[in-house]
Write a protein that holds these residues in place. Sequence first.
Motif, PDB file in Angstrom:
ATOM      1  N   ASN A 208       0.817  -1.221   0.000  1.00 26.18           N
ATOM      2  CA  ASN A 208       0.000   0.000   0.000  1.00 26.18           C
ATOM      3  C   ASN A 208       0.850   1.270   0.000  1.00 26.18           C
ATOM      4  O   ASN A 208       0.511   2.258   0.640  1.00 26.18           O
ATOM      5  CB  ASN A 208      -0.993  -0.008   1.156  1.00 26.18           C
ATOM      6  CG  ASN A 208      -2.343   0.496   0.750  1.00 26.18           C
ATOM      7  OD1 ASN A 208      -2.634   0.640  -0.422  1.00 26.18           O
ATOM      8  ND2 ASN A 208      -3.175   0.781   1.748  1.00 26.18           N
ATOM      9  N   ASN A 209       1.996   1.193  -0.674  1.00 26.65           N
ATOM     10  CA  ASN A 209       2.880   2.323  -0.971  1.00 26.65           C
ATOM     11  C   ASN A 209       3.860   2.733   0.124  1.00 26.65           C
ATOM     12  O   ASN A 209       4.662   3.644  -0.092  1.00 26.65           O
ATOM     13  CB  ASN A 209       2.096   3.541  -1.451  1.00 26.65           C
ATOM     14  CG  ASN A 209       1.327   3.246  -2.708  1.00 26.65           C
ATOM     15  OD1 ASN A 209       1.738   2.427  -3.518  1.00 26.65           O
ATOM     16  ND2 ASN A 209       0.198   3.903  -2.880  1.00 26.65           N
ATOM     17  N   ASP A 210       3.834   2.102   1.279  1.00 24.73           N
ATOM     18  CA  ASP A 210       4.884   2.385   2.266  1.00 24.73           C
ATOM     19  C   ASP A 210       5.100   1.188   3.184  1.00 24.73           C
ATOM     20  O   ASP A 210       4.206   0.367   3.364  1.00 24.73           O
ATOM     21  CB  ASP A 210       4.594   3.642   3.077  1.00 24.73           C
ATOM     22  CG  ASP A 210       3.351   3.558   3.940  1.00 24.73           C
ATOM     23  OD1 ASP A 210       2.685   2.516   3.953  1.00 24.73           O
ATOM     24  OD2 ASP A 210       3.049   4.559   4.605  1.00 24.73           O
ATOM     25  N   ALA A 211       6.327   1.092   3.701  1.00 25.06           N
ATOM     26  CA  ALA A 211       6.679  -0.015   4.593  1.00 25.06           C
ATOM     27  C   ALA A 211       7.991   0.309   5.290  1.00 25.06           C
ATOM     28  O   ALA A 211       8.792   1.111   4.802  1.00 25.06           O
ATOM     29  CB  ALA A 211       6.816  -1.324   3.807  1.00 25.06           C
ATOM     30  N   ASN A 212       8.200  -0.345   6.428  1.00 30.23           N
ATOM     31  CA  ASN A 212       9.456  -0.135   7.145  1.00 30.23           C
ATOM     32  C   ASN A 212      10.520  -1.105   6.634  1.00 30.23           C
ATOM     33  O   ASN A 212      10.247  -2.050   5.904  1.00 30.23           O
ATOM     34  CB  ASN A 212       9.259  -0.225   8.663  1.00 30.23           C
ATOM     35  CG  ASN A 212       8.933  -1.617   9.148  1.00 30.23           C
ATOM     36  OD1 ASN A 212       9.616  -2.592   8.831  1.00 30.23           O
ATOM     37  ND2 ASN A 212       7.882  -1.736   9.947  1.00 30.23           N
ATOM     38  N   GLN A 213      11.746  -0.852   7.049  1.00 33.05           N
ATOM     39  CA  GLN A 213      12.894  -1.625   6.562  1.00 33.05           C
ATOM     40  C   GLN A 213      12.786  -3.111   6.882  1.00 33.05           C
ATOM     41  O   GLN A 213      13.214  -3.946   6.081  1.00 33.05           O
ATOM     42  CB  GLN A 213      14.196  -1.046   7.119  1.00 33.05           C
ATOM     43  CG  GLN A 213      14.299  -1.126   8.634  1.00 33.05           C
ATOM     44  CD  GLN A 213      15.480  -0.362   9.184  1.00 33.05           C
ATOM     45  OE1 GLN A 213      15.871   0.681   8.657  1.00 33.05           O
ATOM     46  NE2 GLN A 213      16.072  -0.888  10.253  1.00 33.05           N
TER      47      GLN A 213
END
Length: 99
Positions: A21-26
């Motif tokens: 959904n267009n963003d995520a953490n490392q």
Amino acid sequence: MTNVITADQRLALLQALVACNNDANQNILQTCLAQYGHRISMDLVRNHLLWLEEQGLVKISRLDQNNTAFFVATITQRGLDVANGLSVVDGVNKPNPQY
């Protein structure tokens, strides 16, 4: 051969961001890369994200966690175009055609 693998890992990161959904953490991105067949270190994930940010393909939010920056990446419109094969950036694989 290294350039081919690097370019594929960068594409996989962009595709993982789209899938998330267009963003995520490392940490999520490292897990996604492993699912795509790229089991790599967190240091390399972060290096790829920094490179993608330099190219204007992602924006990185840096959260302070125990005096260490924790990355959360958000794909940009340019990054979406590359992930979907609508634009080309040297250093990032082109996606395979969708059938």
